[in-house]
Design an enzyme around this catalytic site. Structure first.
Site, PDB file in Angstrom:
ATOM      1  N   LYS A   1      68.458  73.323   0.021  1.00 59.23           N
ATOM      2  CA  LYS A   1      66.819  73.244  -0.433  1.00 59.23           C
ATOM      3  C   LYS A   1      66.432  72.327  -1.993  1.00 59.23           C
ATOM      4  CE  LYS A   1      65.001  75.651   3.489  1.00 59.23           C
ATOM      5  NZ  LYS A   1      63.849  75.877   3.992  1.00 59.23           N
TER       6      LYS A   1
ATOM      7  N   ASN B   1      71.491  75.802   3.723  1.00 63.55           N
ATOM      8  CA  ASN B   1      70.597  74.570   3.810  1.00 63.55           C
ATOM      9  C   ASN B   1      70.121  75.015   2.059  1.00 63.55           C
ATOM     10  OD1 ASN B   1      68.837  72.337   2.960  1.00 63.55           O
ATOM     11  ND2 ASN B   1      66.625  73.292   4.933  1.00 63.55           N
TER      12      ASN B   1
ATOM     13  N   GLY C   1      57.854  81.540   6.146  1.00 64.01           N
ATOM     14  CA  GLY C   1      56.462  81.960   5.018  1.00 64.01           C
ATOM     15  C   GLY C   1      55.303  82.354   6.130  1.00 64.01           C
TER      16      GLY C   1
ATOM     17  N   HIS D   1      64.353  67.679   9.294  1.00 62.12           N
ATOM     18  CA  HIS D   1      64.517  69.394   9.007  1.00 62.12           C
ATOM     19  C   HIS D   1      62.477  69.268   9.037  1.00 62.12           C
ATOM     20  CE1 HIS D   1      63.711  72.265   5.877  1.00 62.12           C
ATOM     21  NE2 HIS D   1      64.839  73.020   6.883  1.00 62.12           N
TER      22      HIS D   1
ATOM     23  N   SER E   1      65.068  82.140   9.045  1.00 60.46           N
ATOM     24  CA  SER E   1      64.655  83.584   8.882  1.00 60.46           C
ATOM     25  C   SER E   1      65.805  84.293   9.113  1.00 60.46           C
ATOM     26  CB  SER E   1      63.621  84.358   7.982  1.00 60.46           C
ATOM     27  OG  SER E   1      61.958  82.922   7.928  1.00 60.46           O
TER      28      SER E   1
ATOM     29  N   GLU F   1      64.228  75.109  14.457  1.00 60.37           N
ATOM     30  CA  GLU F   1      63.154  75.567  13.607  1.00 60.37           C
ATOM     31  C   GLU F   1      62.000  76.654  13.880  1.00 60.37           C
ATOM     32  OE1 GLU F   1      64.277  74.322   9.506  1.00 60.37           O
ATOM     33  OE2 GLU F   1      63.632  72.504  10.815  1.00 60.37           O
TER      34      GLU F   1
ATOM     35  N   GLU G   1      60.083  70.241   6.979  1.00 58.50           N
ATOM     36  CA  GLU G   1      59.539  69.872   5.681  1.00 58.50           C
ATOM     37  C   GLU G   1      59.587  68.606   5.065  1.00 58.50           C
ATOM     38  OE1 GLU G   1      62.777  72.347   3.390  1.00 58.50           O
ATOM     39  OE2 GLU G   1      61.323  74.052   3.839  1.00 58.50           O
TER      40      GLU G   1
END
Length: 252
Positions: free
Chosen positions: A11, A9, A174, A96, A214, A168, A98
């Site tokens: 992004k 991905n 992060g 997703h 990650s 996810e 985000e």
């Protein structure tokens, strides 16, 4: 046998020159190396047709990062399933983390998108997962169960077998927190169990579930060796061929 997949991905990264260069490098790598998994990318929508031109023989799957829950109409900035079908895109990411965080996407809208994608012969990559707060509160199993049931359980058994799920752990992206391969496997097995309760074990065993927390060159092999993890949805490491290729080789 479930399909094994490494999907990148991109992004909101890469200008057009850099995007083209990475696609050409990736194609060259794929043609020069034997891989034990399918390789997919989800570039910014501006580059989807370029990707299809470069990967014209479908060596590499081309996915949008999102698609509309509506078939057509006055929805400025949106991509429809019909548009993706018309350029022979492979499929689309849906839900997703985000998109959920910044655009308020719900499991209900994801359900509409998944059904539209399937109707057009596209592969929906349905993303789910819990936040750090939900994980610390011990709600992760319930959160993922609700997300999976709401977005997918209106599908038939034949339809759900065509869906790819990407788990996810938002809390491990992060935040400084790290998900172990065992924690990832635990949730993947939980998701497969939820599907088995509804559709039976035989159907559940055909659904590919990717890990989106990650994955890096140094942990890919261990993560991919877990029995219910069928590959990865890769973020930052997909932007460099050196890293992405080593993750692909995690299946070798």
């Amino acid at each position: 046998m479930r399909r094994k997949i490494v999907a990148g991905n991109w992004k909101m990264n890469k200008n057009v020159i850099d995007a083209q260069q990475l696609m050409i490098q990736l194609l060259s790598y794929k043609n020069s190396n034997t891989s034990n998994c399918e390789v997919w990318i989800a570039p910014p929508s501006l580059y989807l047709m370029m990707a299809k031109d470069i990967f014209e023989k479908d060596e590499i799957g081309v996915f949008s990062q999102d698609m509309s829950e509506f078939e057509s109409g006055a929805y400025t900035g949106e991509l429809s399933a019909d548009m993706l079908e018309s350029i022979d895109a492979t499929g689309s990411l849906i839900g997703h983390s985000e998109r959920r965080q910044y655009h308020g996407e719900s499991d209900e809208s994801c359900n509409k998108k998944v059904k539209l994608a399937l109707d057009k012969g596209l592969i929906p990559v349905y993303c789910n997962g819990e936040t750090l707060e939900q994980r610390k509160a011990g709600q992760h199993f319930d959160v993922v169960k609700t997300q999976t049931e709401t977005a997918l359980f209106t599908l038939s058994a034949e339809e759900i077998k065509k869906v790819v799920i990407a788990y996810e752990p938002v809390w491990a992206i992060g935040t400084g927190e790290t998900a172990t391969p065992e924690q990832a496997q635990e949730i993947h097995a939980h998701i497969r169990g939820i599907i088995a309760e509804k559709y039976g074990q035989e159907v559940a065993d055909e659904v590919s579930i990717l890990y989106g927390g990650s994955v890096k060159p140094d942990n890919a092999k261990e993560i991919f060796s877990q029995p219910d993890i069928d590959g990865g949805l890769i973020g930052g490491a997909a932007l460099k061929l050196e890293d992405f290729s080593k993750i692909i080789e995690g299946f070798n």
